[in-house]
Design a protein around this motif. Structure first.
Motif, mmCIF file in Angstrom:
data_model
loop_
_atom_site.group_PDB
_atom_site.id
_atom_site.type_symbol
_atom_site.label_atom_id
_atom_site.label_comp_id
_atom_site.label_asym_id
_atom_site.label_seq_id
_atom_site.Cartn_x
_atom_site.Cartn_y
_atom_site.Cartn_z
ATOM 1 N N GLY A 159 0.824 -1.208 0.000
ATOM 2 C CA GLY A 159 0.000 0.000 0.000
ATOM 3 C C GLY A 159 0.852 1.249 0.000
ATOM 4 N N SER A 185 -0.696 7.304 2.329
ATOM 5 C CA SER A 185 0.109 8.012 3.329
ATOM 6 C C SER A 185 0.653 7.039 4.374
ATOM 7 C CB SER A 185 -0.708 9.123 3.988
ATOM 8 O OG SER A 185 -1.909 8.614 4.528
ATOM 9 N N ASP A 209 2.487 -0.931 -4.599
ATOM 10 C CA ASP A 209 1.106 -0.443 -4.685
ATOM 11 C C ASP A 209 0.532 -0.836 -6.035
ATOM 12 O OD1 ASP A 209 -0.709 1.905 -3.112
ATOM 13 O OD2 ASP A 209 -1.275 1.426 -5.178
ATOM 14 N N LYS A 210 -0.754 -1.155 -6.061
ATOM 15 C CA LYS A 210 -1.388 -1.596 -7.307
ATOM 16 C C LYS A 210 -1.524 -0.448 -8.303
ATOM 17 C CE LYS A 210 -6.091 -1.360 -5.335
ATOM 18 N NZ LYS A 210 -6.874 -0.372 -6.049
ATOM 19 N N HIS A 243 -9.777 15.364 1.818
ATOM 20 C CA HIS A 243 -10.266 16.738 1.873
ATOM 21 C C HIS A 243 -9.153 17.799 1.851
ATOM 22 C CE1 HIS A 243 -13.895 19.131 3.688
ATOM 23 N NE2 HIS A 243 -13.337 19.760 2.690
ATOM 24 N N VAL A 286 -0.534 -6.708 -5.396
ATOM 25 C CA VAL A 286 -0.279 -7.941 -4.631
ATOM 26 C C VAL A 286 -1.393 -8.934 -4.931
ATOM 27 C CG1 VAL A 286 -0.128 -8.931 -2.304
ATOM 28 C CG2 VAL A 286 0.970 -6.739 -2.813
ATOM 29 N N ALA A 304 -12.732 6.673 0.418
ATOM 30 C CA ALA A 304 -13.283 5.777 1.447
ATOM 31 C C ALA A 304 -12.351 5.730 2.653
ATOM 32 C CB ALA A 304 -13.466 4.376 0.881
ATOM 33 N N ARG A 305 -12.836 6.209 3.791
ATOM 34 C CA ARG A 305 -12.024 6.166 5.022
ATOM 35 C C ARG A 305 -11.815 4.710 5.435
ATOM 36 N NH1 ARG A 305 -16.038 9.737 5.185
ATOM 37 N NH2 ARG A 305 -15.547 11.924 5.566
ATOM 38 N N GLY A 356 -7.384 2.774 9.943
ATOM 39 C CA GLY A 356 -7.911 3.885 10.751
ATOM 40 C C GLY A 356 -6.995 5.083 10.639
ATOM 41 N N GLY A 357 -7.073 5.973 11.621
ATOM 42 C CA GLY A 357 -6.226 7.162 11.641
ATOM 43 C C GLY A 357 -6.625 8.189 10.591
ATOM 44 N N LYS A 358 -5.746 9.135 10.385
ATOM 45 C CA LYS A 358 -5.983 10.224 9.439
ATOM 46 C C LYS A 358 -4.711 10.431 8.635
ATOM 47 C CE LYS A 358 -9.096 12.543 9.803
ATOM 48 N NZ LYS A 358 -10.355 12.227 9.109
ATOM 49 N N LEU A 359 -4.818 11.138 7.538
ATOM 50 C CA LEU A 359 -3.596 11.492 6.820
ATOM 51 C C LEU A 359 -2.712 12.353 7.734
ATOM 52 C CD1 LEU A 359 -3.070 12.054 3.202
ATOM 53 C CD2 LEU A 359 -2.490 14.035 4.583
HETATM 54 C C1 FAD Z 1 -13.774 11.799 2.251
HETATM 55 C C2 FAD Z 1 -12.523 11.775 3.080
HETATM 56 C C3 FAD Z 1 -11.979 12.958 3.562
HETATM 57 C C4 FAD Z 1 -10.828 12.918 4.359
HETATM 58 N N1 FAD Z 1 -10.284 14.087 4.769
HETATM 59 C C5 FAD Z 1 -9.156 14.072 5.513
HETATM 60 C C6 FAD Z 1 -8.537 15.297 5.858
HETATM 61 O O1 FAD Z 1 -8.959 16.371 5.444
HETATM 62 N N2 FAD Z 1 -7.423 15.236 6.619
HETATM 63 C C7 FAD Z 1 -6.891 14.051 7.062
HETATM 64 O O2 FAD Z 1 -5.898 14.080 7.792
HETATM 65 N N3 FAD Z 1 -7.453 12.869 6.710
HETATM 66 C C8 FAD Z 1 -8.561 12.858 5.942
HETATM 67 N N4 FAD Z 1 -9.130 11.689 5.564
HETATM 68 C C9 FAD Z 1 -8.543 10.427 6.012
HETATM 69 C C10 FAD Z 1 -7.319 10.066 5.193
HETATM 70 O O3 FAD Z 1 -7.507 10.387 3.847
HETATM 71 C C11 FAD Z 1 -7.035 8.584 5.335
HETATM 72 O O4 FAD Z 1 -7.026 8.224 6.684
HETATM 73 C C12 FAD Z 1 -5.686 8.214 4.720
HETATM 74 O O5 FAD Z 1 -5.533 8.773 3.444
HETATM 75 C C13 FAD Z 1 -5.579 6.712 4.643
HETATM 76 O O6 FAD Z 1 -4.351 6.385 4.054
HETATM 77 P P1 FAD Z 1 -3.934 4.884 3.832
HETATM 78 O O7 FAD Z 1 -2.550 4.891 3.337
HETATM 79 O O8 FAD Z 1 -4.205 4.112 5.082
HETATM 80 O O9 FAD Z 1 -4.953 4.339 2.738
HETATM 81 P P2 FAD Z 1 -4.891 4.576 1.145
HETATM 82 O O10 FAD Z 1 -4.431 5.934 0.817
HETATM 83 O O11 FAD Z 1 -6.198 4.147 0.598
HETATM 84 O O12 FAD Z 1 -3.761 3.581 0.677
HETATM 85 C C14 FAD Z 1 -3.976 2.203 0.530
HETATM 86 C C15 FAD Z 1 -3.231 1.779 -0.699
HETATM 87 O O13 FAD Z 1 -3.262 0.354 -0.813
HETATM 88 C C16 FAD Z 1 -3.212 0.057 -2.188
HETATM 89 N N5 FAD Z 1 -3.654 -1.318 -2.416
HETATM 90 C C17 FAD Z 1 -4.884 -1.844 -2.208
HETATM 91 N N6 FAD Z 1 -4.909 -3.139 -2.578
HETATM 92 C C18 FAD Z 1 -3.670 -3.442 -3.039
HETATM 93 C C19 FAD Z 1 -3.076 -4.617 -3.570
HETATM 94 N N7 FAD Z 1 -3.747 -5.752 -3.718
HETATM 95 N N8 FAD Z 1 -1.778 -4.560 -3.950
HETATM 96 C C20 FAD Z 1 -1.045 -3.430 -3.822
HETATM 97 N N9 FAD Z 1 -1.579 -2.282 -3.325
HETATM 98 C C21 FAD Z 1 -2.857 -2.291 -2.921
HETATM 99 C C22 FAD Z 1 -4.128 1.088 -2.812
HETATM 100 O O14 FAD Z 1 -3.872 1.270 -4.187
HETATM 101 C C23 FAD Z 1 -3.828 2.324 -1.985
HETATM 102 O O15 FAD Z 1 -2.910 3.197 -2.610
HETATM 103 C C24 FAD Z 1 -10.244 11.691 4.716
HETATM 104 C C25 FAD Z 1 -10.762 10.508 4.195
HETATM 105 C C26 FAD Z 1 -11.880 10.557 3.365
HETATM 106 C C27 FAD Z 1 -12.408 9.314 2.766
#
Ligand code: FAD
Length: 528
Positions: free
Chosen positions: A12, A15, A35-36, A48, A171, A310-311, A350-353
């Protein structure tokens, strides 16, 4: 099958994943991130844009509020090039009750979130477009953050410490040797080959896909609930600072100024599939109404693009599975040795960016403890490459760069007038991503993200990529069509008023000059 080897595989490239790969690389492990898609193509590029002060969660989730407040200061320091220190306000509008405002300072102090009340007159002096009848206002330390710049900054830092980043590698399997995870198999989407990466540990940072990834190692029932939200970009910065409505967290309660636009959002509804997030017209109207409550006349600005993310919310047994708004925003680390008897794999969600760095620190600390390694985290101490400490990321930075590099105004070809992308800026990005999709280039320099949504720049950028010899004519046609198709996904839900005229003009440009719909292209070019 081609085989690679590393201590750690991070799955993944959002962030969380890049935070984790940076952290493990800085602690001296060899690491590969896969990452895919492109980096931050999932939730981390579909959010956001708010660098939380913590104020939004002081009442609903005080622990997350405190984490946001602490990380906000760290990210402003280590990611100066990705963060704009706008500041923020919580305002009680003329239609809101003052009940929440009465609690605000007390709850903020309890959660250690810096906040202070200012007079409505002062708030209106700072933000003249705000509801003139506003009753209360509180100043907080919100900022805005460009997710792509932040994620690539952390990735560059990881690479400087020897990590490998493999984008467009999906993956497909997680292999085990008895009870221990031993390798990850991924499919290189660009070259059509499978790669096996032997490793000692897998860190699953798959965001809303984390449950599906855990399944690949036979760890079933990891419930990461996709909490879907839509956001809409308007064609101007209607505020200087982040504006939050001073009410219990609700839909459309935050306006975030980002680069030359501002973003109203968001909704929060359980989705079944993070790859299928529809933008419904009643949600669009709800967002525009919510903007109107903060800034009268909001609807007179032009909505230029809508998107959904999607959070990755971890299922909370205290809250109904459909009620994502009230699921905690805190992070969860799952140790699959304890939960499923599978050694060598942890998942995080969980968590936030805003708290991405802290999430990485937590999961890597747990991994080190399991491995019996003592290697302290240093990610808060070091500024990521390209983010000079104290540099504010402001709307005029590109003009400043052009002037500082000695170019007389007008001496450089301007490829995108909306986002001030010059030809040299574009070509520098293309040098790093030769032959890549225009959407990958877009995420780096915001190509096609301004008011015209690619009407002018998309053809110019495609022509330049072809002229440089990066891509064949057929591929150029295919990539242009794909870029326009992707822009259209975020355009049609908000086609109203002046934006209809803009879309008609763009359509005329593409069809009238190039007959884009009938350009010859190879099928596979528009699907990758
Ligand atoms: C509508 C909305 C508004 C938000 N606003 C804010 C904000 O203003 N401020 C803030 O701090 N947070 C905000 N958040 C929360 C924040 O965006 C998320 O918590 C954060 O981006 C999650 O990051 P992540 O790396 O966990 O997930 P993701 O960014 O989704 O990363 C997961 C990655 O896994 C990869 N992946 C999936 N399956 C596979 C596979 N089989 N093989 C290889 N790779 C794969 C995907 O391509 C993806 O890139 C918001 C969320 C949403 C939905």
């Amino acid at each position: 099958m081609k085989t690679l080897k590393a201590d750690i595989v991070v799955i993944g490239g959002g962030s969380t994943g890049v935070g984790v790969v940076r952290d493990v690389a800085m602690r001296g492990f060899s690491a590969i991130l896969v990452d895919k898609g492109d980096l931050a193509q999932g939730t981390s590029g579909r959010y956001h844009g708010l660098l939380h002060s913590g104020g939004r969660y002081i009442a609903s989730d005080p622990e997350s509020a405190t984490e946001c407040a602490e990380e906000n200061l760290i990210l402003k320091r280590i990611h100066g090039g990705a963060v704009e220190d706008t500041g923020g306000l919580f305002v009680t509008t003329s239609i809101d009750s003052e009940e929440y405002a009465d609690l605000f300072l007390e709850r903020a102090a309890a959660a250690k979130v810096p906040a202070q009340e200012i007079t409505p007159a002062e708030a209106l002096r700072r933000e003249p477009r705000l509801d003139p009848g506003l009753k209360r206002a509180f100043e907080v330390l919100d900022g805005t953050v460009d997710g792509w710049q932040m994620v690539w900054g952390a990735a560059r830092s990881a690479m400087a410490y020897g990590a490998k980043i493999l984008t467009h590698h999906r993956v497909t399997q997680i292999l085990r040797d008895g009870e221990h995870v031993s390798a990850v198999v991924c499919h290189d989407e660009r070259h059509g080959e499978d790669i096996r990466i032997d490793c000692a540990y897998v860190l699953n940072c798959g965001g809303p896909w984390a449950g599906r990834i855990a399944e690949m190692a036979d760890c079933h029932g990891v419930e990461v609930v996709p909490g879907a939200g839509i956001m809409i970009a308007m064609n101007h910065r209607l505020s200087h600072t982040v504006i939050n409505r001073c009410i219990w967290p609700a839909d459309g309660d935050i306006l975030v100024p980002v680069h030359p636009v501002c973003i109203i959002g968001t909704t929060d509804l359980r989705a079944d599939d993070p790859d299928d997030l529809p933008i419904l017209s009643d949600q669009v109207q709800q967002m525009l109404d919510a903007g109107e409550a903060l800034i009268p006349g909001f609807r007179k600005a032009r909505a230029i693009h809508a998107w959904a993310g999607a959070r990755p919310l971890v299922k909370d047994s205290r809250v109904a599975a459909t009620d994502t708004r009230h699921m905690a925003r805190g992070m969860s680390v799952i140790d699959h040795a304890a939960r499923d008897g599978v050694e060598g794999m942890l998942s995080i969600a969980g968590g936030k960016l805003t708290t991405y760095r802290l999430m990485a620190e937590r999961i890597v600390d747990i991994m080190c403890e399991r491995m019996g390694e003592e290697r302290p985290c240093r990610t808060a101490e070091e500024v990521v490459p390209g983010s000079n400490e104290g540099t504010l990321y402001t709307i005029g930075h590109r003009l400043k760069d052009i002037e500082e590099n000695g170019h007389a105004p007008g001496s450089e070809q301007m490829i995108c007038e909306c986002e001030l992308i010059t030809r040299s800026m574009l070509e520098k990005t293309m040098d790093l991503l030769p032959g890549d999709q225009l959407d990958d280039v877009r995420r780096q320099v915001r190509l096609g993200m301004g008011p015209c949504q690619g009407g002018f720049c998309s053809q110019r950028a495609t022509g330049i990529s072809h002229e440089r010899g990066d891509i064949s004519c057929e591929r150029a046609n295919g990539l242009l069509r794909l870029f326009l198709k992707n822009r259209w996904i975020g355009l049609w839900p908000i086609l109203n008023g002046a934006q209809v005229r803009q879309a008609a003009l763009d359509h005329w440009i593409h069809e009238g000059t190039l007959d884009v719909e009938h350009l010859p292209y190879a099928d596979q070019e528009v699907t990758r």
